[in-house]
Design a protein around this motif. Structure first.
Motif, PDB file in Angstrom:
ATOM      1  N   LEU A 168     -36.296  32.926 -45.715  1.00 30.91           N
ATOM      2  CA  LEU A 168     -37.682  33.016 -45.275  1.00 30.91           C
ATOM      3  C   LEU A 168     -37.738  32.776 -43.777  1.00 30.91           C
ATOM      4  O   LEU A 168     -37.034  31.914 -43.242  1.00 30.91           O
ATOM      5  CB  LEU A 168     -38.564  31.986 -45.993  1.00 30.91           C
ATOM      6  N   GLY A 169     -38.561  33.541 -43.096  1.00 33.57           N
ATOM      7  CA  GLY A 169     -38.717  33.394 -41.659  1.00 33.57           C
ATOM      8  C   GLY A 169     -39.982  32.626 -41.313  1.00 33.57           C
ATOM      9  O   GLY A 169     -41.019  32.826 -41.935  1.00 33.57           O
ATOM     10  N   SER A 170     -39.885  31.747 -40.328  1.00 37.44           N
ATOM     11  CA  SER A 170     -41.051  30.991 -39.850  1.00 37.44           C
ATOM     12  C   SER A 170     -41.261  31.327 -38.377  1.00 37.44           C
ATOM     13  O   SER A 170     -40.614  30.741 -37.504  1.00 37.44           O
ATOM     14  CB  SER A 170     -40.822  29.481 -40.018  1.00 37.44           C
ATOM     15  N   PRO A 171     -42.140  32.279 -38.077  1.00 36.41           N
ATOM     16  CA  PRO A 171     -42.400  32.624 -36.673  1.00 36.41           C
ATOM     17  C   PRO A 171     -43.087  31.473 -35.951  1.00 36.41           C
ATOM     18  O   PRO A 171     -43.686  30.594 -36.569  1.00 36.41           O
ATOM     19  CB  PRO A 171     -43.334  33.852 -36.778  1.00 36.41           C
ATOM     20  N   ALA A 172     -42.994  31.489 -34.629  1.00 31.88           N
ATOM     21  CA  ALA A 172     -43.705  30.506 -33.816  1.00 31.88           C
ATOM     22  C   ALA A 172     -45.211  30.687 -34.015  1.00 31.88           C
ATOM     23  O   ALA A 172     -45.676  31.745 -34.459  1.00 31.88           O
ATOM     24  CB  ALA A 172     -43.335  30.669 -32.344  1.00 31.88           C
ATOM     25  N   VAL A 173     -45.985  29.647 -33.673  1.00 29.72           N
ATOM     26  CA  VAL A 173     -47.434  29.672 -33.909  1.00 29.72           C
ATOM     27  C   VAL A 173     -48.079  30.867 -33.216  1.00 29.72           C
ATOM     28  O   VAL A 173     -48.897  31.588 -33.802  1.00 29.72           O
ATOM     29  CB  VAL A 173     -48.079  28.358 -33.425  1.00 29.72           C
ATOM     30  N   GLU A 174     -47.717  31.109 -31.964  1.00 27.22           N
ATOM     31  CA  GLU A 174     -48.301  32.226 -31.223  1.00 27.22           C
ATOM     32  C   GLU A 174     -47.993  33.557 -31.895  1.00 27.22           C
ATOM     33  O   GLU A 174     -48.873  34.409 -32.049  1.00 27.22           O
ATOM     34  CB  GLU A 174     -47.772  32.238 -29.791  1.00 27.22           C
ATOM     35  N   ASP A 175     -46.746  33.723 -32.318  1.00 27.69           N
ATOM     36  CA  ASP A 175     -46.349  34.963 -32.983  1.00 27.69           C
ATOM     37  C   ASP A 175     -47.040  35.105 -34.338  1.00 27.69           C
ATOM     38  O   ASP A 175     -47.430  36.214 -34.742  1.00 27.69           O
ATOM     39  CB  ASP A 175     -44.830  35.000 -33.178  1.00 27.69           C
ATOM     40  N   THR A 176     -47.204  33.996 -35.040  1.00 27.77           N
ATOM     41  CA  THR A 176     -47.886  34.026 -36.336  1.00 27.77           C
ATOM     42  C   THR A 176     -49.322  34.500 -36.187  1.00 27.77           C
ATOM     43  O   THR A 176     -49.807  35.325 -36.982  1.00 27.77           O
ATOM     44  CB  THR A 176     -47.869  32.630 -36.985  1.00 27.77           C
ATOM     45  N   LEU A 177     -50.014  33.985 -35.169  1.00 24.71           N
ATOM     46  CA  LEU A 177     -51.405  34.383 -34.952  1.00 24.71           C
ATOM     47  C   LEU A 177     -51.501  35.868 -34.604  1.00 24.71           C
ATOM     48  O   LEU A 177     -52.394  36.572 -35.095  1.00 24.71           O
ATOM     49  CB  LEU A 177     -52.024  33.540 -33.840  1.00 24.71           C
ATOM     50  N   LEU A 178     -50.582  36.356 -33.767  1.00 25.93           N
ATOM     51  CA  LEU A 178     -50.586  37.777 -33.421  1.00 25.93           C
ATOM     52  C   LEU A 178     -50.275  38.635 -34.651  1.00 25.93           C
ATOM     53  O   LEU A 178     -50.913  39.662 -34.876  1.00 25.93           O
ATOM     54  CB  LEU A 178     -49.568  38.042 -32.316  1.00 25.93           C
ATOM     55  N   GLN A 179     -49.291  38.205 -35.427  1.00 24.56           N
ATOM     56  CA  GLN A 179     -48.945  38.963 -36.641  1.00 24.56           C
ATOM     57  C   GLN A 179     -50.108  38.993 -37.623  1.00 24.56           C
ATOM     58  O   GLN A 179     -50.345  40.006 -38.288  1.00 24.56           O
ATOM     59  CB  GLN A 179     -47.716  38.346 -37.312  1.00 24.56           C
ATOM     60  N   LEU A 180     -50.828  37.886 -37.706  1.00 25.11           N
ATOM     61  CA  LEU A 180     -51.974  37.831 -38.605  1.00 25.11           C
ATOM     62  C   LEU A 180     -53.035  38.846 -38.191  1.00 25.11           C
ATOM     63  O   LEU A 180     -53.610  39.540 -39.031  1.00 25.11           O
ATOM     64  CB  LEU A 180     -52.566  36.424 -38.608  1.00 25.11           C
TER      65      LEU A 180
END
Length: 207
Positions: free
Chosen positions: A29-41
């Motif tokens: 499982l991958g855990s992107p950084a917070v900034e990347d997670t928000l952009l991906q969302l």
């Protein structure tokens, strides 16, 4: 968002973790950084809205308000009322791990001409993965499971790689009835005739 608008955004490496599966293996499982997670969302919501018009009605899983029961109920009715006698069930082995990065970008480009969005997807693809032992990996396949955009991209990959082919080629060349139902990376196809079910089973792996 400011760094993205100023073209200073740089995707960070995805931190990989492993969780045990029922068969004794481990799922990465991958855990992107917070900034990347928000952009991906944000990108995931955008893609979901766009592809909601394209994805066929019998495709379920990882979509808003479309769960397992939504997949089972209409299929049960269709199988009971239709003239089906043969079925083919398939589960893609290590589906997420084998999705080709460049292919998925090309598939999205078939529907979306936004160069900035496609470049953003390539940034995520090239960012790399930080494994648990500190090794930095640069896989050419498999969007890391755990990122908000991954389930949507998986649906897009399946849409072009399987669903459209079944609808436009397989069903049109069958003498009897044929229907496909897919839940995430699991799919089942029912046929009226044995020969058509066997033919589909043979070409499915190649597809």
């Amino acid at each position: 968002m400011e760094r993205l608008q100023q073209k200073r955004y740089r995707a960070k490496r995805v931190r990989r973790q492993y969780i045990p599966k029922g068969d004794g293996t481990q799922r990465p499982l991958g855990s992107p950084a917070v900034e990347d997670t928000l952009l991906q969302l944000g990108v995931a919501r955008l893609l979901a809205a766009i592809y909601a018009q394209d994805l066929l009605r019998c495709r379920y899983g990882s979509r808003p308000a479309v769960g397992a029961l939504d997949a089972v109920d209409p299929r049960t009715i269709k199988l009971q009322c239709g003239r089906y006698a043969w079925g083919v069930a398939a589960d893609s082995k290590q589906f997420f791990d084998t999705i080709d990065h460049e292919w998925i970008v090309q598939m999205v480009a078939e529907r979306i001409e936004d160069g900035a969005l496609l470049r953003l997807m390539r940034k995520w693809r090239k960012a790399g993965v930080l494994d648990t032992d500190g090794t930095v990996l640069h896989p050419v396949t498999g969007p890391p499971q755990g990122g908000p955009v991954s389930p949507v991209l998986a649906h897009v990959f399946r849409h072009y790689g399987l669903d459209v082919g079944v609808e436009k080629v397989v069903q049109r060349h069958c003498r009897g009835e044929a229907c496909l139902s897919r839940y995430a990376d699991d799919c089942g196809c029912a046929f009226a005739h044995q020969t058509e079910a066997e033919r589909f089973s043979k070409v499915l792996g190649q597809r």
